[in-house]
Design an enzyme around this catalytic site. Structure first.
Site, short mmCIF file in Angstrom:
data_model
loop_
_atom_site.label_atom_id
_atom_site.label_comp_id
_atom_site.label_asym_id
_atom_site.label_seq_id
_atom_site.Cartn_x
_atom_site.Cartn_y
_atom_site.Cartn_z
N HIS A 97 1.01 50.23 19.86
CA HIS A 97 0.43 49.70 21.10
C HIS A 97 1.50 48.97 21.90
CE1 HIS A 97 -0.32 46.81 17.82
NE2 HIS A 97 -0.21 45.85 18.70
N HIS A 99 1.99 46.09 24.65
CA HIS A 99 1.37 44.95 25.33
C HIS A 99 1.91 44.86 26.75
CE1 HIS A 99 -0.29 42.70 21.79
NE2 HIS A 99 0.70 43.29 21.14
P1 5GP Z 1 -0.38 42.93 17.59
O1 5GP Z 1 -0.53 41.53 17.08
O2 5GP Z 1 -0.62 43.96 16.51
O3 5GP Z 1 0.93 43.15 18.32
O4 5GP Z 1 -1.49 43.13 18.71
C1 5GP Z 1 -2.80 43.50 18.46
C2 5GP Z 1 -3.61 43.15 19.70
O5 5GP Z 1 -4.90 43.72 19.58
C3 5GP Z 1 -3.81 41.64 19.89
O6 5GP Z 1 -3.31 41.26 21.18
C4 5GP Z 1 -5.32 41.46 19.78
O7 5GP Z 1 -5.81 40.46 20.65
C5 5GP Z 1 -5.86 42.84 20.12
N1 5GP Z 1 -7.12 43.16 19.49
C6 5GP Z 1 -7.46 42.96 18.19
N2 5GP Z 1 -8.71 43.41 17.96
C7 5GP Z 1 -9.16 43.93 19.13
C8 5GP Z 1 -10.41 44.55 19.51
O8 5GP Z 1 -11.35 44.73 18.72
N3 5GP Z 1 -10.53 44.95 20.81
C9 5GP Z 1 -9.52 44.78 21.71
N4 5GP Z 1 -9.74 45.20 22.97
N5 5GP Z 1 -8.34 44.19 21.39
C10 5GP Z 1 -8.17 43.77 20.11
#
Ligand code: 5GP
Ligand code: ZN
Length: 136
Positions: A97, A99
């Site tokens: 993903h 951001h």
């Molecule tokens: P990471 O920490 O892996 O770089 O980012 C994961 C992102 O996914 C975080 O910014 C978190 O807020 C988002 N996220 C986690 N669970 C969900 C969800 O169920 N729905 C959405 N729309 N975002 C989510």
């Protein structure tokens, strides 16, 4: 992948505000935004890391990133773009993903060097070794 939150978003199991969709990718609002307008762009197929994706899916993902960046950037006029490529890089959801986080003066997030300790100065021989290791 059955356990993956983002695969569940793609299959419709988790209701999500999907902003745009291409052949291989979608973008949607982050559920726990770091700033108003925090968007995620992901491939529809499950891959943990960018280099696991094939070239077409990768090109499609970054084309959608390009399109969404204009939208997100219109929120504040500046955007943090970040990929945590693997668990040890801080990746919590193991599905690629990107951001897109609106940034603004005084949001206290700072420059990338604030995430790490002081940067070290490398010797010329260390730089040469790294150059040989990383060049394509
Ligand atoms: P990471 O920490 O892996 O770089 O980012 C994961 C992102 O996914 C975080 O910014 C978190 O807020 C988002 N996220 C986690 N669970 C969900 C969800 O169920 N729905 C959405 N729309 N975002 C989510
Ligand atoms: Zn997944």
């Amino acid at each position: 992948m059955t356990d993956c939150i983002f695969c569940k978003i793609i299959s419709g199991e988790i209701p999500t505000k999907i902003l745009s969709e291409t052949i291989h990718s979608i973008s949607f609002l982050d559920a726990f935004p770091l700033a108003k307008g925090h968007v995620l762009v992901i491939p529809k197929n499950h891959y943990q890391k960018i280099q696991d994706m094939d070239k077409d899916e990768n090109a499609d993902l970054f084309s959608l990133v390009h399109a969404m960046t204009s939208k997100v950037d219109s929120m504040t006029g500046a955007t943090l773009m970040a990929i945590h490529n693997g668990k040890d890089a801080g990746q919590e959801v193991p599905h690629v993903h990107v951001h897109l986080v609106p940034r603004s003066m005084g949001d206290s997030a700072g420059p990338i060097h604030d995430m790490f300790g002081p940067a070290s100065k490398l010797s010329e021989s260390e730089l040469d070794r790294l150059f040989d290791k990383l060049k394509i």
